[in-house]
Design an enzyme around this catalytic site. Structure first.
Site, PDB file in Angstrom:
ATOM      1  N   ILE A 189       0.837  -1.194   0.000  1.00 14.88           N
ATOM      2  CA  ILE A 189       0.000   0.000   0.000  1.00 14.88           C
ATOM      3  C   ILE A 189       0.873   1.246   0.000  1.00 14.88           C
ATOM      4  CG2 ILE A 189      -1.762   1.297   1.269  1.00 14.88           C
ATOM      5  CD1 ILE A 189      -2.891  -1.257   2.288  1.00 14.88           C
TER       6      ILE A 189
ATOM      7  N   GLY B  22       0.541  -5.450   0.643  1.00 21.57           N
ATOM      8  CA  GLY B  22      -0.706  -5.491  -0.109  1.00 21.57           C
ATOM      9  C   GLY B  22      -0.635  -6.356  -1.350  1.00 21.57           C
TER      10      GLY B  22
ATOM     11  N   ASP C 116      -1.820  -9.647  -0.276  1.00 23.96           N
ATOM     12  CA  ASP C 116      -3.278  -9.626  -0.201  1.00 23.96           C
ATOM     13  C   ASP C 116      -3.884  -9.927  -1.568  1.00 23.96           C
ATOM     14  OD1 ASP C 116      -3.720  -8.810   2.575  1.00 23.96           O
ATOM     15  OD2 ASP C 116      -2.898  -6.874   2.000  1.00 23.96           O
TER      16      ASP C 116
ATOM     17  N   GLU D 202       3.547  -6.304   6.912  1.00 20.40           N
ATOM     18  CA  GLU D 202       2.817  -5.350   7.742  1.00 20.40           C
ATOM     19  C   GLU D 202       3.361  -5.168   9.157  1.00 20.40           C
ATOM     20  OE1 GLU D 202      -0.019  -6.189   4.406  1.00 20.40           O
ATOM     21  OE2 GLU D 202       1.489  -7.312   5.536  1.00 20.40           O
TER      22      GLU D 202
ATOM     23  N   ASP E 131      -4.625  -6.450   7.181  1.00 18.77           N
ATOM     24  CA  ASP E 131      -6.078  -6.427   7.330  1.00 18.77           C
ATOM     25  C   ASP E 131      -6.847  -6.485   6.017  1.00 18.77           C
ATOM     26  OD1 ASP E 131      -5.463  -3.916   6.401  1.00 18.77           O
ATOM     27  OD2 ASP E 131      -6.240  -2.816   8.128  1.00 18.77           O
TER      28      ASP E 131
END
Length: 277
Positions: free
Chosen positions: A69, A127, A130, A150, A158
């Site tokens: 991110i 990310g 993810d 993270e 998350d």
């Protein structure tokens, strides 16, 4: 085809039913921006609803797949939650809604009826993990590297990694990767089951992505969609529940024109031609 700031969407070749979604911020190592979280689910849903699309390939421009991110996006979310209210409860509730919105962008990959195949090269961090864990099939180059990053940023992952990674690599391995944030190679990712295959070069990876996607696109779209849906739905069910679910699914979908066409093609030794989904 709609233009995006963070993505490029293109047909693999003329009159192909395979489309590419390309992360397209190479100068930022494809860090996931605020634009991405708005545009990505929209692009995936558009492809899902397009009857001319059978298979989606997710890949990235530049030297790296995804560096996680964008720090500016994280800072913006933090500032919004702190500045709009002095009430800690209301600020927390607003932050929760924002996180759920970000999650929806990644979950769009699973919700897409069409299979999504991802090709990874360079860095796949935070990310990026993810994203790839929400895809259906994962391939990479041999020089790709990975990190569930993270905890190094004082964040609990998350956007889906902690929920999806254990079912892919096993609970103990997911604990190791998530708690240490250590960098691991494509070879280790293959051994863990995160990757299906690893290729020596980006060219070989891209050629395989095209081949496997075209082969998949030639199959019954109802059967492909059903296989993805049943696998995802039943992964957390007991055997009995899973068998019951697929029986219910096939009671609605099995007796289709696709089945008639597949049987006819087999008997006449020709390639089947299926209607669009």
């Amino acid at each position: 085809m709609e233009e995006y700031k963070s993505l490029k969407v293109e047909e693999m070749e003329e009159k192909s039913s395979v489309y590419r979604v390309i992360l397209n911020r190479p100068s930022q190592r494809n860090a996931l921006s605020a634009d991405f979280f708005q545009e990505f689910p929209k692009a995936i849903r558009c492809l899902d609803q397009n009857p001319n699309v059978s298979v989606i390939i997710l890949t990235a421009a530049g030297d790296h797949f995804c560096s996680g991110i964008d720090i500016n996006t994280l800072s913006s979310i933090k500032s919004e939650s702190e500045s709009e209210s002095s009430d800690r409860g209301r600020g927390g509730e607003r932050l929760r809604r924002r996180i759920l919105e970000l999650q929806e962008a990644v979950t769009a990959l699973e919700q897409c009826r069409k299979p999504v195949i991802v090709g990874i090269h360079g860095a796949c961090v935070g990310g990026g993990i993810d994203l790839i864990t929400a895809c259906d099939i994962r391939y990479s180059t041999c020089d790709a590297f990975f990190s569930v990053k993270e905890v190094d940023l004082a964040i609990t992952a998350d956007l889906g990694t902690l929920q999806r990674l254990p079912s892919i690599v096993g609970f103990g391995n997911a604990m190791d990767l998530a708690l240490t944030a250590r960098r691991f190679s494509a070879a280790e990712a293959k051994d863990l089951g995160l990757l299906s295959r690893v290729f020596d070069t980006k060219l070989e990876l891209d050629q395989h992505l095209a081949t496997i996607a075209q082969e998949m696109a030639a199959k019954s779209p109802l059967a492909v969609m059903g296989t993805k849906a049943v696998l995802l739905k039943t992964r957390d069910m007991s055997m009995e529940q899973g068998l019951d679910y697929v029986a219910t699914w096939n009671s609605a979908m099995l007796l289709s024109d696709d089945l008639k066409e597949a049987l006819s093609a087999f008997l006449h030794k020709r390639k089947p031609i299926f209607a669009k989904l």
